[in-house]
Design a protein around this motif. Structure first.
Motif, mmCIF file in Angstrom:
data_model
loop_
_atom_site.group_PDB
_atom_site.id
_atom_site.type_symbol
_atom_site.label_atom_id
_atom_site.label_comp_id
_atom_site.label_asym_id
_atom_site.label_seq_id
_atom_site.Cartn_x
_atom_site.Cartn_y
_atom_site.Cartn_z
ATOM 1 N N LEU A 107 -3.914 1.802 3.716
ATOM 2 C CA LEU A 107 -2.671 1.862 2.938
ATOM 3 C C LEU A 107 -2.281 0.491 2.401
ATOM 4 N N ARG A 132 0.262 -10.008 0.843
ATOM 5 C CA ARG A 132 0.335 -8.637 1.348
ATOM 6 C C ARG A 132 0.154 -7.732 0.135
ATOM 7 N N THR A 133 -0.831 -6.829 0.184
ATOM 8 C CA THR A 133 -1.169 -6.065 -1.025
ATOM 9 C C THR A 133 -0.269 -4.869 -1.261
ATOM 10 N N ALA A 134 0.381 -4.374 -0.214
ATOM 11 C CA ALA A 134 1.223 -3.184 -0.372
ATOM 12 C C ALA A 134 2.126 -3.079 0.832
ATOM 13 N N ARG A 135 3.229 -2.353 0.660
ATOM 14 C CA ARG A 135 4.062 -2.053 1.810
ATOM 15 C C ARG A 135 3.624 -0.727 2.418
ATOM 16 N N ARG A 136 4.460 -0.135 3.239
ATOM 17 C CA ARG A 136 3.961 0.949 4.084
ATOM 18 C C ARG A 136 4.195 2.344 3.512
ATOM 19 N N ALA A 137 4.693 2.438 2.265
ATOM 20 C CA ALA A 137 4.860 3.748 1.633
ATOM 21 C C ALA A 137 3.493 4.421 1.471
ATOM 22 N N SER A 197 2.201 4.337 -4.050
ATOM 23 C CA SER A 197 2.971 3.359 -4.817
ATOM 24 C C SER A 197 2.334 3.192 -6.181
ATOM 25 N N ALA A 250 3.187 0.314 -7.877
ATOM 26 C CA ALA A 250 3.695 -1.042 -8.092
ATOM 27 C C ALA A 250 2.574 -2.019 -8.422
ATOM 28 N N ASP A 293 -3.734 -2.362 -8.148
ATOM 29 C CA ASP A 293 -4.083 -1.852 -6.824
ATOM 30 C C ASP A 293 -4.956 -2.878 -6.091
ATOM 31 N N LEU A 294 -4.309 -3.920 -5.592
ATOM 32 C CA LEU A 294 -5.063 -4.978 -4.907
ATOM 33 C C LEU A 294 -5.678 -4.465 -3.616
#
Lengths: 481, 481
Positions: B172, B185-190, B193, B195, B198-199
């Motif tokens: 995730l 940080r490539t993404a949060r915990r949703a 996303s 946003a 897509d790293l």
């Protein structure tokens, strides 16, 4: 919204215009009506007109335009069906709007492999109509009849992502024309691959800022033997959310799990002449064999009852299901039209599902203190929900108020480790929020953008905050505090 | 394999060594035994020794080493459990091998959200042991007890990708230390996303060439109520493949569908003292509620019988299932040990499933004319299969012969629109094949690599053909024709 001439247009040179006319003839338009159509969206953003609209019909057309744009330093923004929610296809700096809608061929259905190769301009409904006879379907369903290319570009999802994933999972491979006119293929047709960097996923969600998608290979699914739908209303938001969380934890493969609040249910009842209870309501869909679906329904019904759900109704009848999902799909329009002549604005946060009840409850309290009608609906299985504002276009203070509520909502979602956008993308309205969400990662994205589009011709002013010619707080909801 | 000193080492400067010693003390090793352990893999590649091995315990350690490497122009290669199949972690140009195995904490299980936050050095078996009490599991299973960080870096998958996806779907979000020591940080915990770029998916599968993963958030699944396994042997390969294709088309959510050829079954029988028929065999696993699983088994049994499958046996008993999957998991070692003292080499093509029977059949004909023992096994639901060669390490001509067979196999897979690697990655052995497969896309990957690691310190010589200090045909199977 009011049409505005682009603040800064690149104004096509006579030479560029001659080249366009020479190749495209009647397939290039400079008319104000066509330019306006391509300069606006369904959402709350002001229009910005491109200098020209080119109707492409092939990869070669796209390559021609891209090369021309690079040579003449003209900006280039791809346009699908105009259904995006964050102004993603508005040509902020003028230039050429590349209308992809005529590249709408379905090139090859590989039924045994459950995949299909399409051009980007095909819409999801046209695709599913084409597939139906072969017993297959393409699951990603954002509500609007968007083009597949546009859906890939914004990493769209929608009502059944909880079971089938988003465009991230649905796209197996792409052909993409890069800023310099080079066409690449990101992957072959194998179901999985470990061959180098995942360029497919890099282009999916890049909003046309890294390249123009000219072909997509999509993953399909067999049409389920039985599709059953159910509806259940709840006394409390927490009860509704708990029902979905517990269903997932019990391993129920929910195909859809949608939440609509009391305001949305009221709007839907009036819009579609229905008579659902005007309470927090869950819409479900179940896919599978007859016995598997019956079992899923039974499990969810039991959980719903335990969480204070009342009047759980379910049906296998296609007409009953169509009626239910028509109501759900029209909920956006129903909510926008809480006031006649209103303009819609949809927020789009997504949080870990355990935080969803709290996030919705706090948002609802915020909305109760607001002067604007606003409805909540969401994809509860993913933790993604929308506030739909019904805005008076002649009252700019309403836009300000909605922006403030949205800013608080994004802050709330980020504090819960969520995202500012579950499925609409960054576009014009979430550029600052992206920095708040991912910090230094945005610098990495910028480095990639610069490496692949060094002259910045592709959809400039999107995604990145603080770029020359970008949105940079011109839009409500995208301001530095 | 024979240990070779790295052909070109960057030879740590006294200053760099002093800095390492100062921070890490006994956690940095220059001993030949430790360096050799980190310079080799289980596969057929010759060892290359790093100049030093650093055992990191935190993000701060990783940042320190990365900054030091950038300052002193030292190469840096991350090392997990050493189970990769394409020499992905061999420090081709010396420098520092970053041993991640002590960063093995499970930081947080979010049971309601079905996710977990881990350090990269935790292994998949340790993770699943930790999760079991909470009724959750992490599905990606490449066979070996690899580290999660290594699995993410090679975009690993394995036996149940057909149902649960690969590391592409399982991750995730990531924390990653970039070449200059910046941690992002490539993404949060949703759960989903839209946003920005897509790293997460960009780093997954990048084999440590773009950054060092220091934390992963993983998607989990509830442990199914019932897990049932089945085994069935077939007269023909086509019958086995057709059974799986038809099962998928009927919407059976197969959890695993593995194919083992007659040679593999013979090897497994001898290795694990079993007595399966020595024919093309399918191993299945089914997950779900009792009635759902019973129904799945019934459907697949019927399809298998219709396709010439015999002796379809299934069981809900954990010990029966454990026995079956132990046999499957040991198939690689059983195949390598078709001759005692042999070295293994596993190929890894993946094709659209409709082409799988043809691809395996042609490969089998090629193997029948070969002088080396070789077994076929694969993840038939994904179209991914492996030839396992049992090579005599003292006979270099066998390596040549295997390389030629592998080259033909890759050509065959590409001609069927497949990939040269389903799950092992490019590493040292598939660099030319990557160019054959994706052409100009590889230039785009190079541009990204250069943008994110301009000095080329991270795992140099991997993925890209023709780089200075790269493999460039030094390895069998990676030669320009």
């Amino acid at each position: 919204m009011t049409a505005l001439k682009a603040l800064s247009t690149s104004d096509l040179s006579a030479e560029a215009r001659a080249a366009l006319d020479g190749r495209f003839g009647e397939r290039v338009s400079y008319s104000e009506a066509i330019r306006l159509q391509h300069g606006q969206s369904e959402a709350h953003y002001a229009a910005r007109l491109p200098d020209a609209v080119v109707f492409v019909e092939s990869s070669e057309d796209v390559i021609f335009v891209t090369r021309l744009c690079t040579e003449h330093d003209v900006k280039l923004t791809a346009y699908g069906a105009g259904t995006s929610m964050e102004g993603n296809a508005i040509p902020l700096s003028g230039g050429i709007s590349l209308d992809m809608s005529r590249m709408n061929r379905i090139l090859r259905v590989n039924a045994e492999d459950c995949d299909v190769v399409v051009e980007p301009g095909v819409t999801r409904i046209a695709l599913n109509n084409h597939l139906r006879d072969q017993g297959l379907f393409f699951p990603v369903d954002p509500g609007a009849d968007a083009t597949i290319g546009g859906m890939a570009s914004t990493r769209a999802s929608g009502t059944n992502a909880v079971r089938y994933g988003t465009m991230r999972e649905a796209v197996l491979g792409l052909r993409v024309v890069m800023a310099d006119g080079q066409e690449i293929r990101t992957a072959r047709r194998a179901r999985k691959s470990a061959a180098g960097y995942d360029l497919t996923r890099l282009f999916v969600g890049s909003e046309g800022t890294l390249g123009i998608i000219t072909e997509l290979t999509l993953r399909l699914h067999p049409i389920p033997e039985v599709i059953s739908s159910a509806v259940c209303s709840f006394e409390t938001l927490e009860g509704a959310a708990a029902t979905v969380i517990q269903s997932i934890q019990c391993g129920v493969p929910l195909a859809r799990a949608e939440i609509l609040d009391d305001v949305t249910m009221g709007a839907v009842n009036r819009w579609a002449k229905l008579d659902y209870p005007e309470k927090t309501t869950l819409f479900f869909e179940f896919h599978g064999s007859p016995s598997a679906v019956a079992e899923q329904v039974e499990t969810v019904k039991k959980l719903a009852t335990g969480n204070g759900g009342g009047g759980f109704q379910w049906s296998n009848l296609p007409e009953e299901r169509a009626r239910l999902w028509k109501a759900r799909h029209e909920a956006y329009y129903a909510a926008v039209n809480l006031r006649s002549g209103a303009v819609g604005w949809s927020t789009d946060v997504c949080v870990p599902i355990s935080r969803l009840p709290e996030c919705i409850a706090e948002t609802k309290r915020d909305l109760e203190a607001a002067s604007i009608p606003a409805a909540i609906l969401g994809h509860v299985g993913d933790g993604n929900f929308h506030v739909i504002f019904s805005l008076d276009p002649s009252a700019p203070q309403e836009m300000e108020e909605a922006a403030a509520i949205n800013a608080r909502l994004i802050g709330r979602a980020l504090s819960m480790d969520g995202t500012c956008t579950g499925e609409h993308g960054i576009g014009l309205g979430k550029q600052k929020a992206l920095v708040d969400e991912l910090g230094d990662s945005v610098d990495i994205m910028r480095r990639i953008k610069h490496a692949l589009d060094p002259r910045g011709i592709l959809n400039p002013g999107k995604i990145f905050f603080g770029e020359k010619g970008g949105a940079n707080g011109q839009y409500p909801g995208d301001r530095r505090p």
